[in-house]
Scaffold this motif. Sequence first.
Motif, mmCIF file in Angstrom:
data_model
loop_
_atom_site.group_PDB
_atom_site.id
_atom_site.type_symbol
_atom_site.label_atom_id
_atom_site.label_comp_id
_atom_site.label_asym_id
_atom_site.label_seq_id
_atom_site.Cartn_x
_atom_site.Cartn_y
_atom_site.Cartn_z
ATOM 1 N N ARG A 1 33.103 -9.584 -25.409
ATOM 2 C CA ARG A 1 32.035 -9.142 -26.083
ATOM 3 C C ARG A 1 31.850 -7.524 -25.356
ATOM 4 N NH1 ARG A 1 28.655 -13.825 -27.566
ATOM 5 N NH2 ARG A 1 29.233 -14.604 -25.226
ATOM 6 N N ASN A 2 32.065 -7.902 -24.216
ATOM 7 C CA ASN A 2 32.182 -6.557 -22.842
ATOM 8 C C ASN A 2 33.034 -5.698 -22.903
ATOM 9 O OD1 ASN A 2 29.395 -8.158 -22.437
ATOM 10 N ND2 ASN A 2 30.169 -9.068 -20.386
ATOM 11 N N MET A 3 33.807 -6.172 -23.860
ATOM 12 C CA MET A 3 35.489 -4.975 -23.634
ATOM 13 C C MET A 3 35.289 -4.213 -24.717
ATOM 14 S SD MET A 3 38.252 -8.195 -22.888
ATOM 15 C CE MET A 3 36.994 -8.776 -21.757
ATOM 16 N N GLY A 4 36.241 -3.610 -24.861
ATOM 17 C CA GLY A 4 36.626 -3.276 -26.365
ATOM 18 C C GLY A 4 36.926 -1.061 -25.896
ATOM 19 N N GLY A 5 37.621 -0.473 -26.375
ATOM 20 C CA GLY A 5 38.117 0.751 -25.522
ATOM 21 C C GLY A 5 38.068 0.843 -24.456
ATOM 22 N N LEU A 6 39.330 0.022 -24.446
ATOM 23 C CA LEU A 6 39.792 -0.540 -23.252
ATOM 24 C C LEU A 6 41.086 0.572 -23.408
ATOM 25 C CD1 LEU A 6 39.274 -3.770 -21.490
ATOM 26 C CD2 LEU A 6 38.547 -1.795 -21.037
ATOM 27 N N LYS A 7 41.591 1.299 -24.466
ATOM 28 C CA LYS A 7 43.033 1.816 -23.844
ATOM 29 C C LYS A 7 43.276 2.874 -23.983
ATOM 30 C CE LYS A 7 45.383 4.661 -27.434
ATOM 31 N NZ LYS A 7 45.872 5.011 -28.505
ATOM 32 N N LYS A 8 41.950 3.785 -23.246
ATOM 33 C CA LYS A 8 42.400 5.122 -22.502
ATOM 34 C C LYS A 8 42.136 4.887 -20.335
ATOM 35 C CE LYS A 8 37.264 6.439 -22.671
ATOM 36 N NZ LYS A 8 36.349 6.814 -23.155
ATOM 37 N N TYR B 1 48.106 -1.751 -22.536
ATOM 38 C CA TYR B 1 47.484 -1.558 -23.695
ATOM 39 C C TYR B 1 48.440 -1.075 -24.264
ATOM 40 C CZ TYR B 1 46.817 0.644 -28.133
ATOM 41 O OH TYR B 1 47.267 1.151 -29.378
ATOM 42 N N TRP B 2 49.948 -0.649 -23.873
ATOM 43 C CA TRP B 2 50.670 -0.607 -24.101
ATOM 44 C C TRP B 2 51.900 -2.025 -24.209
ATOM 45 C CZ3 TRP B 2 51.691 2.875 -28.409
ATOM 46 C CH2 TRP B 2 51.098 4.432 -27.833
ATOM 47 N N PHE C 1 40.697 -3.118 -26.666
ATOM 48 C CA PHE C 1 41.919 -2.085 -26.643
ATOM 49 C C PHE C 1 40.452 -0.630 -27.377
ATOM 50 C CE2 PHE C 1 44.915 -5.345 -24.884
ATOM 51 C CZ PHE C 1 44.761 -4.808 -23.605
ATOM 52 N N HIS C 2 40.125 -1.486 -29.048
ATOM 53 C CA HIS C 2 39.311 -0.136 -29.482
ATOM 54 C C HIS C 2 38.312 0.236 -29.817
ATOM 55 C CE1 HIS C 2 43.611 1.687 -30.651
ATOM 56 N NE2 HIS C 2 44.095 0.113 -30.484
ATOM 57 N N GLY C 3 37.774 0.256 -30.451
ATOM 58 C CA GLY C 3 36.141 -0.024 -30.906
ATOM 59 C C GLY C 3 34.977 0.375 -29.594
ATOM 60 N N GLU C 4 34.248 0.458 -29.652
ATOM 61 C CA GLU C 4 33.408 0.806 -28.676
ATOM 62 C C GLU C 4 33.476 0.734 -27.175
ATOM 63 O OE1 GLU C 4 29.230 0.014 -29.324
ATOM 64 O OE2 GLU C 4 29.633 -1.180 -31.654
ATOM 65 N N GLU C 5 32.962 1.483 -26.685
ATOM 66 C CA GLU C 5 33.403 0.519 -24.922
ATOM 67 C C GLU C 5 31.765 -0.290 -24.953
ATOM 68 O OE1 GLU C 5 33.498 3.631 -22.720
ATOM 69 O OE2 GLU C 5 35.348 4.348 -23.570
ATOM 70 N N ARG C 6 31.290 -1.695 -24.820
ATOM 71 C CA ARG C 6 30.338 -2.815 -24.842
ATOM 72 C C ARG C 6 30.460 -2.948 -23.614
ATOM 73 N NH1 ARG C 6 33.528 -4.550 -29.096
ATOM 74 N NH2 ARG C 6 34.356 -5.557 -27.555
ATOM 75 N N HIS D 1 32.289 1.826 -14.642
ATOM 76 C CA HIS D 1 32.057 3.242 -13.443
ATOM 77 C C HIS D 1 33.799 2.448 -12.644
ATOM 78 C CE1 HIS D 1 31.343 6.106 -10.704
ATOM 79 N NE2 HIS D 1 31.418 5.542 -10.083
ATOM 80 N N HIS D 2 33.954 1.010 -12.779
ATOM 81 C CA HIS D 2 35.287 0.469 -11.661
ATOM 82 C C HIS D 2 36.544 0.622 -12.563
ATOM 83 C CE1 HIS D 2 32.857 0.491 -7.736
ATOM 84 N NE2 HIS D 2 32.158 -0.180 -8.375
ATOM 85 N N LEU D 3 36.631 0.474 -13.723
ATOM 86 C CA LEU D 3 37.497 0.558 -14.848
ATOM 87 C C LEU D 3 38.655 1.338 -14.218
ATOM 88 C CD1 LEU D 3 36.875 -0.290 -18.683
ATOM 89 C CD2 LEU D 3 37.141 -1.612 -16.839
ATOM 90 N N LYS D 4 39.837 1.059 -14.438
ATOM 91 C CA LYS D 4 41.028 1.621 -14.048
ATOM 92 C C LYS D 4 42.333 0.391 -13.402
ATOM 93 C CE LYS D 4 41.288 0.603 -8.806
ATOM 94 N NZ LYS D 4 40.575 -1.132 -8.076
ATOM 95 N N GLU D 5 43.452 1.184 -13.712
ATOM 96 C CA GLU D 5 44.275 0.219 -14.283
ATOM 97 C C GLU D 5 44.887 -0.438 -13.802
ATOM 98 O OE1 GLU D 5 46.841 -1.320 -16.748
ATOM 99 O OE2 GLU D 5 47.399 0.989 -17.450
ATOM 100 N N SER D 6 45.984 -1.516 -13.285
ATOM 101 C CA SER D 6 45.853 -2.719 -12.047
ATOM 102 C C SER D 6 46.556 -2.149 -11.380
ATOM 103 C CB SER D 6 46.347 -3.958 -13.256
ATOM 104 O OG SER D 6 45.246 -4.561 -14.043
#
Lengths: 651, 481
Positions: A372-379, A385-386, A448-453, A460-465
Amino acid sequence: MKGLYLMIPMAPLIGSIIAGLFGRKIGRTGAHTVTIAGVAVAFVLSLITFFKIAVFDGETFNGVVYTWMISDGISFDVGFLIDKLTALMMVVVTFVSLMVHIYTIGYMADDDGYQRFFSYIALFTFSMLMLVMANNFMQLFFGWEAVGLVSYLLIGFWFKKESAIYANMKAFIVNRVGDFGFLLGIAAVLMYFGSVDYADVFAAAPHMKDMTIQIWGDQQWSVMTVICILLFIGAMGKSAQAPLHVWLPDSMEGPTPISALIHAATMVTAGIFMVARMSPLYELSETALSFVLVIGAITAFSMGLLGVFVRSEERRVGKERRSRWGPIHYTMGASAYAAGIFHLMTHAFFKALLFLGAGSVIIAMHHDQDIRNMGGLKKYMPITYWTSLIGSLALIGFPGTAGFFSKDAIIEAVWESHLAGSTFAWICVLLGVFVTALYSFRMFFLVFHGEERMDEHTKHHLKESPKVVTIPLICLAIPSLVAGMIGVGPLLFGGFFEGAIHVDEAHNVLEHMGEEYTGVFGFLIHGTLGLPFLLAMAGIYTAWHVYMKRPDLADQIKARFRGFYDLLVRKYGFDEFNDRFFAGGSRQLAKVLFEKGDATMIDGIMVNGTAKSVGWIAGKVRNIQTGMLYHYAFAMIVGMLLLVTLFVLMG
Amino acid sequence: MNFVMPTFLPALPEIFVLTMACAVLIADVYKSEKNPFITYHLSLVTLLGAAVLTVMMHDAEPVITFGGSFINDSMAALLKVFIYLVTAVVFLYSRDYLIQRGLFKGEFLILGLFAVLGMMVMVSAYNMVTVYLGLELMSLSLYAMVAMHRDSSVASEAAMKYFILGAVASGFLLYGMSLIYGATGQLGLTEIASYIKASSGHDLILVLGVSFVVVALAFKLGAVPFHMWIPDVYHGAPTPITLFIGSAPKIAALAMVLRLLSDGLGGLHGEWQGMLILLTVLSVTLGNVVAIAQKNIKRMLAYSTIAHVGFIFMGVLAGSPAGNAGAMFYIITYAIMALGGFGMILLLSRAGFEADNIEDFKGLAKRNPWFAFMMLIVMFSMAGVPPTVGFYAKLSVLSAVIDAGYVWVAAYAVLFSVVGAFYYLRVIKFMYFDDQDDNTPIESSPDVRAVMSANALAILLLGIFPGTLMGMCASAASVAH
């Protein structure tokens, strides 16, 4: 050769021992270096073995390394049987394990039990290798139990967490039920064949075909059927087949998703491998094959359904992945062992990929696992994602991916089979395809899609692993894409497993299919036009429609099918039934036995009573030892007279 | 009558030990203050040299010399090598203890070496006179060793008891031998065996002789009711002497049992089997039950010896090569376990403190976890818990006695070894679950620590890989008998 084969399981074991016992001394870097080195050595050697045996058609190796003991003419050995089946399994196990090791550096970076975890997973690799390389039932059982032990340790890795302790107890006890069957099966093999060596047993098996056994009453059972079903009960525990599947969801209590991966992608293969290994026995009993087929089908479908509904309640990424082992089992039942092993291989790759992908998301979310706290992580996370997309497509069997080939082969094989229950299995598997597509893409879209929840701080800290995480993902994505195309020809229809897997002419469905096989592209086109593909697409569409486009629909459906939904949420009531009936019942029984049997009878009368009387006697008898010399001499004379009277005069 | 010079070569180890013992005696007289350890080192060299010679002299075919009174076969070689090994470890463990109490004198080593020589003669004896000769050489040395601590009244009392009872037993043995000689007219064991084979019927004098011999053998090994000396002597003697008496001479005594009963009187198996069953049952019962009531660990181990002797007799009474091999395996491993058990008491003792009460082991796990673990291995092995070697020793004699058709004896022995597990486990309980009263660190030399660890680990390793030693015992028991 023996030395090389011995090195394969020993390398991870040595790594595990060093990391486990000297973890504090060698530090974190030391721990992951030794274990990764151990597993890497095992992987390289496995690869060499694979090429030698499978590609260059080397000799099958069957030899004893160490004779532990010979009891009553039955020899208990540590030995290896290395044929194509084993070689393939070794490569899959060590490869996935190696990826997990590397990935763990990133995933467990902040954990206090870092060294301990590496020690466990290396030990797991050792156990799994011992299991697949065994040339006798004893060693198979050793590996089987060792794998169970490590899984217990991993599930309870965070041993301060109440739920983890509950989960590992549950996994252990449920597996014990299966293992009991397995052990009985081995005992039956020993009883009828007088040997635990595969080669002896398989050679003697055809003569045993018509033997019967009386278990209770006058009912005659076929020995082969009894043995196979007992062994399969063991596999049901390890491979989480209904009704022994209940431990698997809870196994996610360990460090998600790595331990989950160990369980779902590797350990559960033990059961499938065992059935394939035992093919010379299973082929002799159609009843056992049907049993396998039906159990597999029920598991596949019912667990798939749970995947959609239950997950939406618990909303944890790691928990998304269900046991999907039903399909493989019913292929085994349909005697398409090669297809089963083939799917096992492709599945290990893409299932591992999916777990590690989920783990990568969890790292990015700072170990928050709530969808529920995720979404839109693709970018934010393109690589994750791929690779996850590839994994999901492979899972649902999208044309061209590895999963497509193996899954399609399975569906075809079940269709071709004429065993009892095969039609039922076929329907189950088709429904399973739809359901799998639905739940896996539901999660995919939500994450990965939808709104960022997520909240601002996390965002702020989201980044690729880091690289230690993404490289294993890429490494696994490649075989998830191509392993199917490469493998389908030789593995399924090329007689790759000749000699390793035995299939009776009467139910050789793969050969039948092979007659229609016209190459990879023909298979591809045939599959794309087939029903499974349409069902998978429908699944994806439904997922998109219900969870992305009209989220309100999900709640409506939930309201409409209240009763059915409740049943699913309660996982068909298996847990409650087990809790009330087995756990509660055995607690009641234990209480009675404890109070009456143990406390009063055994402790009170037998143990303490005996102990007291022995103590009392001891106190009295020691007085014979007076310290007086003439008493001692007298005792000798009396003893002498006693002997002479008893044996000379009366004798 | 012309005198043929016998071949001395098979007895080379004995000759070597005799020479060296005399050399040690002289060296002890002339040794300088600066080099007090010369005799100690010489003694160890003697044992090592004897081992080398024994292995070199060993031949798969038995060699008989000195007019049929001396044999050198696989059994002799195997048991002798273990006698040297055990004695060497005894010397090593004892050194510090004896120095602290001012007992580290040449006598200990010299008497020890003569006792070893006696044991070697016993192991290789092939007629009744040689058996007796070896036995007396060994026993007289041991009596003197027990009395060595002259200021201790307990030790003197123990020595006196040991000597008098030993003399009575020797009397029994001689009387039995003379009866056998009277009945058969032979002294050599093979000759006696062939006489018995040729004769038929129940010869009362012969059987009477056998029963006297059995009594003497039971005394030497310490089987009930001829065990009375064991607790008192084990308890009263200085711990190093107890360690010695409790280990190497047992191996020699078993050799004597096998030579006399199996080689010589094998034809009367039916007669002595019943006697041994009686001794076994009594020993296993009394040893295990009374050990429970002991507070002194030396005394407890003395009773445990009695129980173990019951098991050893079980192997012998089967009367089969497998049974003899089992008994040999048992006695060798038992000697190693006894070394570990008594050695641990020596390790924990220091000047003015004997560490021979079971309570002295309290909290050892906190004081010194490593040696607590070593003691745990020793205790588990004595109780017969797998994977320690004690389990395989028990298993081998039990299976032999079951094959001989005496399932009830085996069942009875197993039942009482369960009772016996109690007092071994109590030591472990004291070590691991009780709090220590004593916090003094363990003071012992590094070589003793190393050998102690090797000793306990050997018990574990022999338990995991029992095959080699078992194979040696089996081949020693199967040759020529």
